[in-house]
Design a protein around this motif. Structure first.
Motif, short mmCIF file in Angstrom:
data_model
loop_
_atom_site.label_atom_id
_atom_site.label_comp_id
_atom_site.label_asym_id
_atom_site.label_seq_id
_atom_site.Cartn_x
_atom_site.Cartn_y
_atom_site.Cartn_z
N PHE A 374 -11.71 -11.74 -4.40
CA PHE A 374 -11.07 -10.46 -4.09
C PHE A 374 -11.12 -9.49 -5.27
N LEU A 375 -11.57 -8.54 -5.48
CA LEU A 375 -11.52 -7.71 -6.58
C LEU A 375 -10.33 -6.57 -6.27
N VAL A 376 -9.38 -6.49 -7.24
CA VAL A 376 -8.06 -5.63 -7.08
C VAL A 376 -7.91 -5.21 -8.25
N ALA A 377 -7.77 -3.56 -8.02
CA ALA A 377 -7.41 -2.76 -8.96
C ALA A 377 -6.01 -2.28 -8.96
N ILE A 378 -5.18 -2.25 -10.00
CA ILE A 378 -3.80 -1.66 -9.93
C ILE A 378 -3.42 -0.67 -10.57
N VAL A 379 -2.70 0.15 -9.87
CA VAL A 379 -2.08 1.50 -10.23
C VAL A 379 -0.51 1.47 -10.44
N ASP A 380 -0.02 1.49 -11.59
CA ASP A 380 1.40 1.34 -11.72
C ASP A 380 1.98 2.93 -11.23
N ILE A 381 2.77 2.84 -10.40
CA ILE A 381 3.37 3.83 -9.65
C ILE A 381 4.88 3.95 -9.90
N THR A 382 5.48 3.34 -10.77
CA THR A 382 7.00 3.18 -10.83
C THR A 382 7.35 4.46 -11.36
N GLU A 383 6.81 5.28 -12.09
CA GLU A 383 7.38 6.63 -12.46
C GLU A 383 7.30 7.58 -11.48
N ARG A 384 6.26 7.46 -10.62
CA ARG A 384 5.87 8.24 -9.55
C ARG A 384 6.84 8.16 -8.47
#
Length: 824
Positions: A374-384
């Protein structure tokens, strides 16, 4: 459609584009000054004519949108002929657009035009849906909705196939004498197929594959197609040709094969550059083993973001990035991932330092070093997420006081009622209005007023116990919810304490500010079962508290509702009376004291109801002012009085009373000019009577209007002089032609020396300023003698005549001289 029913056809597009502007103009014309929405009867009843079949009426019943009425064309569109049904009961494509149009029309307070695309039997039909929000006499909001087909229908399947870039080919199987498939013939195709096969569309149609000339004729393709037809099912495979990569999908339906052709050349090239993009991508990315969840590869961005070294990452599984509380959810997500071949979800992740972040993950299945991964891209949305939480909080709270706002208050009140109803527990609602708050704004400015509102909010918060809620509804209006079965005595005691708390002095920037509070209380279920009804009744109780001088609390009583209904009925009757011409003018003579002759008439408005007889102006004039009807009614009075006066002798004037509301309409001068021009009455024969309330509000603007009227040659008179706040200052600000002495001073002339002194002072003031003085309410010869002695110029009252209809004025003019002489 039910058998025997006549089908109602859509009107042509040209008529449609006429109907929508007509309905919008009809809605706008029915919107009266001071109204938020026009009345339902004014918009949807009357002259709809041929549009009626295309109209549906919707209402909101306890939060559920219902179709109350519908015309025949709308019923066919809905595929449902029933009335009074929830909108969810009709076809979803119709229900969705009706809900959208109604919600947008109600929230915006304006007509809203939506578009519906309905698919029936593979055909797409486009409809225009115009929603017209209206108010009803019962206090509810109704939405009249116009529906009609706009454009020609088209076949959805044909449209999709003709516009897709992929090729679509239908093949008919050709069998030999033994019944085995030996060839295929093209019986249908789209333009995408002709482009990908590099053949003209005409050449491709009806072509047999064994004729050759394109890639479908290749032996490997034929063999796969024969297998699909022979064994049934479907097949998918790829071809490399002319530096192109094509993906073919075949599906057999008996002897017909549906074949799709997609150009995946770009996809193949992207896969070739995958590793380059993966390694240098600024978004954290990783690949993990499908079977073991072991991390197989990681890019530099992930190493930097999470704080683990590459070596550490390659000894870990994805479980190491998830908090243990999320493992069960991760198991379920991986199962779904395996079935659907995609991965798109937000999670909590752990970084190397133990801190927690919120991430959004995007994934898909890939092959990596011969293993399924599995290829996984990760976006940090903590501040959002923090920003979204703040926005959500702000959407439910007042920005000035940080108290819950009206929307959140309504939501919590509905929840409290739902919880309390099954248990039979009372829910109390308190509407709070600050007394004298306007004085603070006017004296110290709005910034000080805002600080005071924040201080009030802090005191309110301090009084709230568990399960209770205080909110700011707007301006200086607040509200409180009490759940948990509060008793009337407890509610009353709390309201008394709250008034005392809010009325205690406030110290702000060295200024001691003193205000008060008034509270209206309603208790569910006795005073209402819904949030709307409960708030309405609490607001009526607050109105009663304000009527009693403020600083008190009042409970809702049924009589308040009856009084409110009586008021609503009067408003309705007033509008109907104006529309049906039930108003008439009577005229009371103004008598010149020196000559004992009639010098003019004051026009007085009368309402002769066919059901209730004559209704006092004292009862209906304030209501007409509140609902804005006084403006068109006042215009009618001006026109009618001028037309009537034009038939009188040339030395007789007519006086017309003006309301302060007419000044706010800002077209008063034009109305007067129009009335004079249409009637032919000389401006010098028109007197306009005003009260001090006109000069109390927007003084400069209203004074400018008075000077414009005076410039026309019209006389200006101040009515009820001496009963207001600052009459003397108004005499300095505007050169009035006449001041009228209020009847309250005339009534007791013979018995009270102070009344004599006031009349003498006003008459002397008039002589000094060269202003005519008129005494109202003269009923006895003694009063007339006193007024003559004090130098009043004009009198009017029952001693001479009550107000008479226009038809009786000629006789009054003929006989009046003798009567005046006798009275004198």
């Amino acid at each position: 459609m039910t058998a025997g029913k006549k089908k109602i056809s859509a009107k042509p597009s040209s008529e449609l584009f006429e109907d929508i502007p007509v309905l919008k103009r009809k809605w706008q014309a029915a919107l009266k000054p001071g109204q938020t929405l026009p009345r339902y009867e004014d918009v949807m009843l009357g002259s709809l004519g041929r549009l009626a079949d295309h109209i549906a009426v919707m209402k909101n019943d306890s939060g559920v949108l219902q179709i109350s009425r519908s015309g025949r064309y709308v019923q066919q569109w809905l595929q449902d002929e029933r009335w009074d049904i929830p909108i969810a009961a009709v076809s979803p494509d119709c229900a969705t657009v009706l809900s959208e149009a109604a919600d947008c029309a109600l929230s915006g307070g304006q007509p809203y035009l939506a578009t519906a695309h309905c698919v029936r039997d593979g055909m797409v039909r486009t409809y225009d849906v115009l929603a017209l929000p209206t108010a009803s006499r019962w206090g509810t909001t109704l939405v009249g909705t116009y529906v009609n087909e706009r454009a020609a229908q088209y076949n959805l399947l044909d449209a999709i196939f003709s516009t897709t870039d992929d090729g679509v080919v239908s093949l008919a199987t050709i069998r030999d004498a033994a019944g085995k498939p030996c060839d295929f013939q093209v019986v249908h195709h789209n333009q995408g197929a002709a482009r990908l096969l590099k053949l003209p569309s005409a050449s491709l149609q009806w072509r047999r594959l064994r004729q050759g000339g394109h890639l479908l004729c290749a032996a490997e393709v034929m063999e796969r197609l024969f297998a699909v037809v022979t064994h049934g099912g479907r097949d998918q495979f790829e071809l490399d040709s002319d530096e192109r990569n094509l993906r073919l999908g075949a599906h057999a339906f008996g002897d017909i094969v549906s074949l799709t052709i997609a150009d995946v050349t770009a996809l193949k090239r992207r896969e070739a550059s995958f590793r380059l993009l993966f390694d240098n991508n600024p978004v954290p990315m990783g690949i993990f083993d499908k079977a073991t969840a072991k991390i197989l590869n990681i890019n530099d961005a992930a190493v930097s973001h999470y704080g683990y070294s590459r070596a550490q990452f390659l000894t870990m599984t994805i479980w190491d990035l998830w908090p243990s509380g999320e493992w069960e959810n991760l198991d379920e997500a991986l199962l779904r991932f395996d079935d659907t071949n995609h991965f798109h979800q937000d999670w909590r992740h752990l970084k190397a330092d133990g801190s927690e972040i919120q991430v959004l993950t995007y994934g898909r299945c890939v092959a990596f070093d011969g293993r399924d991964g599995f290829l996984v891209a990760i976006v940090d949305i903590t501040e959002r997420r923090k920003a979204e939480a703040r926005i959500a909080y702000m959407a439910h709270h007042d920005g000035l006081t940080d108290l819950p706002n009206r929307a959140f208050y309504q939501e919590r009140l509905t929840q409290a009622l739902e919880r309390g109803a099954p248990a039979g527990k009372r829910v109390a609602v308190m509407c709070i209005d600050l007394d004298l708050f306007k004085n603070v704004n006017d004296s110290f400015g709005h910034p000080m007023g805002d600080r005071l509102l924040r201080a009030v909010a802090e005191r309110l918060k301090a009084q709230m116990g568990s399960g209770n809620l205080a909110a700011r509804l707007g301006g200086d209006e607040f509200a409180v919810i009490f759940g948990g079965g509060i008793s009337p005595n407890d509610a009353g005691d709390f309201a008394g304490r709250l008034i005392a708390t809010l009325s205690a002095p406030y110290e702000i920037d060295g200024n001691e500010l003193v205000i008060g509070a008034s509270i209206g209380i309603a208790l569910a279920p006795g005073d209402g079962a819904s949030s709307e009804e409960l708030m309405k009744n609490a607001d009526m109780a607050l109105y009663r508290a304000k009527q009693h001088g403020g600083g008190v609390h009042r409970f809702f009583e049924k009589e308040m509702d009856r009084q409110a209904q009586k008021r609503r009925d009067l408003e309705h009757d007033l509008r109907r009376a104006f529309a049906h011409g039930e108003f008439e003018l009577h005229y009371q003579p103004l008598v010149d004291v020196a000559s004992n002759r009639i010098s003019g008439f004051e026009s007085l408005l009368r309402w002769r109801s066919p059901d209730k007889g004559m209704i006092s102006p004292v009862d209906f004039i304030p209501v007409a002012e509140d609902i804005g009807l006084i403006v068109p009614l006042g215009e009618w009075v001006l026109r009618e009085a001028c037309f009537e006066a034009a038939r009188w002798p040339g030395d007789i004037k007519v006086a017309v009373n003006l309301s302060a509301v007419q000044f706010r309409s800002r077209n008063l001068v034009q109305v007067v000019v129009s009335a004079l021009a249409q009637s032919g009455l000389a401006p010098t024969r028109l007197e306009l009577e005003i009260t001090e309330s006109i000069l109390l509000a927007e003084t400069e603007t209203n004074l400018a209007t008075l000077h414009q009227l005076r410039g026309l040659g019209v006389s200006i008179s101040m009515d009820d002089f001496g009963t207001g706040y600052s009459s003397l200052s108004y005499l300095r600000s505007f050169p009035f032609d006449k001041i009228k002495i209020d009847r309250s001073f005339v009534k007791d002339l013979a018995d009270r020396p102070d009344c004599v002194a006031i009349v003498r002072a006003i008459a002397g003031l008039g002589r000094s300023l060269n202003i005519t003085t008129t005494a109202e309410g003269v009923e006895t010869t003694d009063q007339l003698d006193w007024l003559r002695a004090e130098g009043c110029n004009q009198v009017q009252g029952f001693l001479f005549s009550a107000a008479k209809p226009a038809s009786e004025l000629e006789e009054l003019l003929v006989r009046f001289g003798a009567r005046v002489s006798q009275a004198a």
